[in-house]
Design a protein around this motif. Structure first.
Motif, PDB file in Angstrom:
ATOM      1  N   PRO A 123      -4.786   8.200 -16.658  1.00  0.00           N
ATOM      2  CA  PRO A 123      -4.952   7.416 -15.431  1.00  0.00           C
ATOM      3  C   PRO A 123      -5.443   6.001 -15.701  1.00  0.00           C
ATOM      4  CG  PRO A 123      -6.798   8.917 -15.706  1.00  0.00           C
ATOM      5  CD  PRO A 123      -5.816   9.254 -16.791  1.00  0.00           C
ATOM      6  N   ARG A 124      -5.165   5.094 -14.769  1.00  0.00           N
ATOM      7  CA  ARG A 124      -5.742   3.758 -14.805  1.00  0.00           C
ATOM      8  C   ARG A 124      -7.097   3.798 -14.113  1.00  0.00           C
ATOM      9  NH1 ARG A 124      -2.127  -0.578 -12.255  1.00  0.00           N
ATOM     10  NH2 ARG A 124      -3.803  -1.895 -13.093  1.00  0.00           N
ATOM     11  N   CYS A 125      -8.032   2.973 -14.590  1.00  0.00           N
ATOM     12  CA  CYS A 125      -9.405   3.036 -14.096  1.00  0.00           C
ATOM     13  C   CYS A 125      -9.898   1.648 -13.712  1.00  0.00           C
ATOM     14  CB  CYS A 125     -10.341   3.614 -15.160  1.00  0.00           C
ATOM     15  SG  CYS A 125      -9.747   5.115 -15.958  1.00  0.00           S
ATOM     16  N   ALA A 126     -10.647   1.576 -12.614  1.00  0.00           N
ATOM     17  CA  ALA A 126     -11.261   0.321 -12.215  1.00  0.00           C
ATOM     18  C   ALA A 126     -12.364  -0.077 -13.184  1.00  0.00           C
ATOM     19  CB  ALA A 126     -11.816   0.438 -10.797  1.00  0.00           C
ATOM     20  N   ASN A 127     -12.962   0.918 -13.858  1.00  0.00           N
ATOM     21  CA  ASN A 127     -14.058   0.658 -14.797  1.00  0.00           C
ATOM     22  C   ASN A 127     -13.576   0.645 -16.241  1.00  0.00           C
ATOM     23  OD1 ASN A 127     -13.537   3.457 -14.519  1.00  0.00           O
ATOM     24  ND2 ASN A 127     -15.533   3.978 -15.394  1.00  0.00           N
ATOM     25  N   ALA A 128     -12.277   0.353 -16.453  1.00  0.00           N
ATOM     26  CA  ALA A 128     -11.729   0.311 -17.814  1.00  0.00           C
ATOM     27  C   ALA A 128     -12.433  -0.775 -18.647  1.00  0.00           C
ATOM     28  CB  ALA A 128     -10.232   0.040 -17.743  1.00  0.00           C
ATOM     29  N   PRO A 129     -12.519  -0.571 -19.987  1.00  0.00           N
ATOM     30  CA  PRO A 129     -11.961   0.539 -20.744  1.00  0.00           C
ATOM     31  C   PRO A 129     -12.840   1.787 -20.690  1.00  0.00           C
ATOM     32  CG  PRO A 129     -13.032  -0.990 -22.232  1.00  0.00           C
ATOM     33  CD  PRO A 129     -13.118  -1.611 -20.870  1.00  0.00           C
ATOM     34  N   VAL A 130     -12.167   2.941 -20.701  1.00  0.00           N
ATOM     35  CA  VAL A 130     -12.854   4.230 -20.666  1.00  0.00           C
ATOM     36  C   VAL A 130     -12.350   5.062 -21.841  1.00  0.00           C
ATOM     37  CG1 VAL A 130     -13.249   6.346 -19.361  1.00  0.00           C
ATOM     38  CG2 VAL A 130     -13.064   4.152 -18.159  1.00  0.00           C
ATOM     39  N   GLY A 131     -13.256   5.651 -22.589  1.00  0.00           N
ATOM     40  CA  GLY A 131     -12.871   6.478 -23.722  1.00  0.00           C
ATOM     41  C   GLY A 131     -12.388   7.851 -23.293  1.00  0.00           C
ATOM     42  N   ALA A 132     -11.703   8.541 -24.208  1.00  0.00           N
ATOM     43  CA  ALA A 132     -11.183   9.876 -23.927  1.00  0.00           C
ATOM     44  C   ALA A 132     -12.302  10.793 -23.449  1.00  0.00           C
ATOM     45  CB  ALA A 132     -10.532  10.452 -25.172  1.00  0.00           C
ATOM     46  N   GLY A 133     -12.044  11.469 -22.326  1.00  0.00           N
ATOM     47  CA  GLY A 133     -13.031  12.373 -21.758  1.00  0.00           C
ATOM     48  C   GLY A 133     -14.067  11.697 -20.888  1.00  0.00           C
ATOM     49  N   GLY A 134     -13.984  10.359 -20.768  1.00  0.00           N
ATOM     50  CA  GLY A 134     -14.952   9.615 -19.969  1.00  0.00           C
ATOM     51  C   GLY A 134     -14.648   9.678 -18.482  1.00  0.00           C
ATOM     52  N   THR A 135     -15.511   9.070 -17.691  1.00  0.00           N
ATOM     53  CA  THR A 135     -15.375   9.071 -16.239  1.00  0.00           C
ATOM     54  C   THR A 135     -14.537   7.879 -15.793  1.00  0.00           C
ATOM     55  OG1 THR A 135     -17.510  10.169 -15.937  1.00  0.00           O
ATOM     56  CG2 THR A 135     -16.617   8.986 -14.043  1.00  0.00           C
ATOM     57  N   CYS A 136     -13.429   8.165 -15.134  1.00  0.00           N
ATOM     58  CA  CYS A 136     -12.507   7.145 -14.641  1.00  0.00           C
ATOM     59  C   CYS A 136     -12.744   6.978 -13.143  1.00  0.00           C
ATOM     60  CB  CYS A 136     -11.067   7.575 -14.924  1.00  0.00           C
ATOM     61  SG  CYS A 136      -9.803   6.440 -14.327  1.00  0.00           S
ATOM     62  N   ILE A 137     -13.032   5.750 -12.716  1.00  0.00           N
ATOM     63  CA  ILE A 137     -13.408   5.490 -11.327  1.00  0.00           C
ATOM     64  C   ILE A 137     -12.394   4.570 -10.668  1.00  0.00           C
ATOM     65  CG2 ILE A 137     -15.162   4.449  -9.823  1.00  0.00           C
ATOM     66  CD1 ILE A 137     -17.235   5.163 -11.953  1.00  0.00           C
ATOM     67  N   LYS A 138     -12.079   4.882  -9.405  1.00  0.00           N
ATOM     68  CA  LYS A 138     -11.278   3.991  -8.559  1.00  0.00           C
ATOM     69  C   LYS A 138     -11.992   3.845  -7.218  1.00  0.00           C
ATOM     70  CE  LYS A 138      -6.867   5.660 -10.477  1.00  0.00           C
ATOM     71  NZ  LYS A 138      -7.482   6.564 -11.446  1.00  0.00           N
ATOM     72  N   GLU A 139     -11.957   2.645  -6.654  1.00  0.00           N
ATOM     73  CA  GLU A 139     -12.487   2.462  -5.311  1.00  0.00           C
ATOM     74  C   GLU A 139     -11.596   3.194  -4.308  1.00  0.00           C
ATOM     75  OE1 GLU A 139     -14.545  -1.953  -5.600  1.00  0.00           O
ATOM     76  OE2 GLU A 139     -12.501  -1.756  -4.830  1.00  0.00           O
ATOM     77  N   ARG A 140     -12.249   3.801  -3.305  1.00  0.00           N
ATOM     78  CA  ARG A 140     -11.480   4.539  -2.297  1.00  0.00           C
ATOM     79  C   ARG A 140     -11.806   4.002  -0.901  1.00  0.00           C
ATOM     80  NH1 ARG A 140     -11.243  10.918  -2.791  1.00  0.00           N
ATOM     81  NH2 ARG A 140     -13.442  10.573  -3.236  1.00  0.00           N
ATOM     82  N   PHE A 141     -10.752   3.855  -0.085  1.00  0.00           N
ATOM     83  CA  PHE A 141     -10.889   3.397   1.295  1.00  0.00           C
ATOM     84  C   PHE A 141     -10.113   4.347   2.199  1.00  0.00           C
ATOM     85  CE2 PHE A 141     -11.283  -0.248  -1.450  1.00  0.00           C
ATOM     86  CZ  PHE A 141     -12.256  -1.052  -0.867  1.00  0.00           C
ATOM     87  N   VAL A 142     -10.519   4.404   3.450  1.00  0.00           N
ATOM     88  CA  VAL A 142      -9.709   5.055   4.480  1.00  0.00           C
ATOM     89  C   VAL A 142      -8.977   3.954   5.238  1.00  0.00           C
ATOM     90  CG1 VAL A 142      -9.723   6.383   6.621  1.00  0.00           C
ATOM     91  CG2 VAL A 142     -11.180   7.080   4.713  1.00  0.00           C
ATOM     92  N   GLU A 143      -7.652   4.045   5.231  1.00  0.00           N
ATOM     93  CA  GLU A 143      -6.805   3.063   5.901  1.00  0.00           C
ATOM     94  C   GLU A 143      -6.341   3.635   7.237  1.00  0.00           C
ATOM     95  OE1 GLU A 143      -3.680   0.414   3.806  1.00  0.00           O
ATOM     96  OE2 GLU A 143      -2.541   2.141   4.549  1.00  0.00           O
ATOM     97  N   THR A 144      -6.415   2.825   8.283  1.00  0.00           N
ATOM     98  CA  THR A 144      -5.962   3.241   9.612  1.00  0.00           C
ATOM     99  C   THR A 144      -4.767   2.402  10.021  1.00  0.00           C
ATOM    100  OG1 THR A 144      -8.234   3.829  10.239  1.00  0.00           O
ATOM    101  CG2 THR A 144      -6.628   3.629  12.008  1.00  0.00           C
ATOM    102  N   LEU A 145      -3.630   3.052  10.215  1.00  0.00           N
ATOM    103  CA  LEU A 145      -2.405   2.362  10.598  1.00  0.00           C
ATOM    104  C   LEU A 145      -2.393   2.111  12.109  1.00  0.00           C
ATOM    105  CD1 LEU A 145       0.099   4.359   8.351  1.00  0.00           C
ATOM    106  CD2 LEU A 145      -0.944   2.127   7.896  1.00  0.00           C
ATOM    107  N   PRO A 146      -1.512   1.224  12.593  1.00  0.00           N
ATOM    108  CA  PRO A 146      -1.519   0.874  14.014  1.00  0.00           C
ATOM    109  C   PRO A 146      -1.338   2.051  14.973  1.00  0.00           C
ATOM    110  CG  PRO A 146      -0.232  -0.723  12.781  1.00  0.00           C
ATOM    111  CD  PRO A 146      -0.584   0.373  11.823  1.00  0.00           C
ATOM    112  N   ASN A 147      -0.679   3.124  14.528  1.00  0.00           N
ATOM    113  CA  ASN A 147      -0.505   4.285  15.407  1.00  0.00           C
ATOM    114  C   ASN A 147      -1.652   5.288  15.299  1.00  0.00           C
ATOM    115  OD1 ASN A 147       0.141   5.081  12.810  1.00  0.00           O
ATOM    116  ND2 ASN A 147       1.889   6.345  13.396  1.00  0.00           N
ATOM    117  N   GLY A 148      -2.734   4.910  14.591  1.00  0.00           N
ATOM    118  CA  GLY A 148      -3.903   5.761  14.506  1.00  0.00           C
ATOM    119  C   GLY A 148      -3.940   6.707  13.324  1.00  0.00           C
ATOM    120  N   VAL A 149      -2.879   6.764  12.526  1.00  0.00           N
ATOM    121  CA  VAL A 149      -2.862   7.636  11.350  1.00  0.00           C
ATOM    122  C   VAL A 149      -3.858   7.123  10.314  1.00  0.00           C
ATOM    123  CG1 VAL A 149      -1.471   8.440   9.405  1.00  0.00           C
ATOM    124  CG2 VAL A 149      -0.489   8.379  11.701  1.00  0.00           C
TER     125      VAL A 149
END
Length: 260
Positions: free
Chosen positions: A146-172
């Motif tokens: 995987p690609r990581c926001a906190n790269a570089p990450v070694g094998a077996g390390g913790t890979c982090i990505k920022e997460r958001f909730v997106e709301t589309l115009p129809n409410g989804v």
């Protein structure tokens, strides 16, 4: 004795042929199995998720059959997809199946500015939630890491990505991931979706070949309606290993999980 043996063999062949015909009809008209091979839809869909695609959702086209062999012009019993649907489609030029989220309908103006999706000149709603965390290790049958926001990450390390909730115009509402705040994927021109076509993006926004990039340059581009195969509604089960047969790697929390 030879006659009975030959008769039994013929009946077995008939049974196999009928089973294949029934399976083919079921796959063509109702539900198609789909195995998630890449991380472009994380964290909605993980590598190794196994699901069935609802082929009744949008009607049928020539791409509803294996090898695009259905003798259908346009769409039969067609219905319009909704913004926010997770859709399996045939790639317009590569002849392979893709799965992405529908964000742009015919006539929409789509743009990404500083990583934020804009629809008809208005930014979608975004809400920051907890990070998506996974292990930096080879994943799935392709063995990619995987690609990581906190790269570089070694094998077996913790890979982090920022997460958001997106709301589309129809409410989804659905979650999206962010890896980097730079690059052509985060700042695009305005795309006006032509009639009869749709605009798709992956939920793992910095790791997705989608409609932000033309098919000629390795992306997906606008997708004509006839290339839609069906809607992904529910994950049946999920394997974190290299094969679905490695039952000890199945993810127990994803059995029959609804896709949002």
């Amino acid at each position: 004795m030879a006659g009975k043996t030959e008769g039994g063999f013929v009946e077995t062949i008939k049974t196999i042929i009928w089973a294949l015909i029934i399976a083919g009809v079921f796959r063509t008209l109702f539900f198609q199995p789909f195995w998630i091979p890449s991380g472009s839809m994380k964290d909605t869909l993980l590598i190794g998720d196994f699901l069935f695609v609802n082929k009744m959702a949008y009607g049928y086209s020539r791409h509803s059959c294996p090898f695009s062999a259905c003798p259908i012009e346009g769409r039969l019993f067609g219905s319009e997809p909704e913004r926010g649907d997770v859709v399996v489609m045939r790639h317009p030029t590569r002849g392979v199946d893709y799965i992405k989220r529908l964000v742009g309908l015919p006539g929409d103006r789509i743009q990404v500015i500083d990583g934020v999706l804009q629809i008809n000149g208005e930014p979608v709603g975004l809400r920051r939630v907890e990070d998506f965390v996974e292990t930096f290790a080879p994943q799935g049958s392709q063995g990619g890491s995987p690609r990581c926001a906190n790269a570089p990450v070694g094998a077996g390390g913790t890979c982090i990505k920022e997460r958001f909730v997106e709301t589309l115009p129809n409410g989804v509402e659905h979650s999206i991931l962010n890896i980097t705040d730079s690059g052509v994927a985060d700042n695009t021109p305005v795309y006006t979706v032509p009639e009869g076509m749709y605009f798709f993006m992956g939920d793992n926004r910095d790791n997705s070949e989608d409609s932000r990039f033309s098919a000629a340059t390795g992306g997906l581009g606008f997708v004509p309606a006839e290339y839609l195969i069906g809607r992904a509604d529910r994950i049946m089960f999920s394997s974190a290993g290299r094969s679905l047969f490695f039952f000890w790697t199945w993810r127990g929390d994803r059995f029959f999980k609804a896709i949002e």
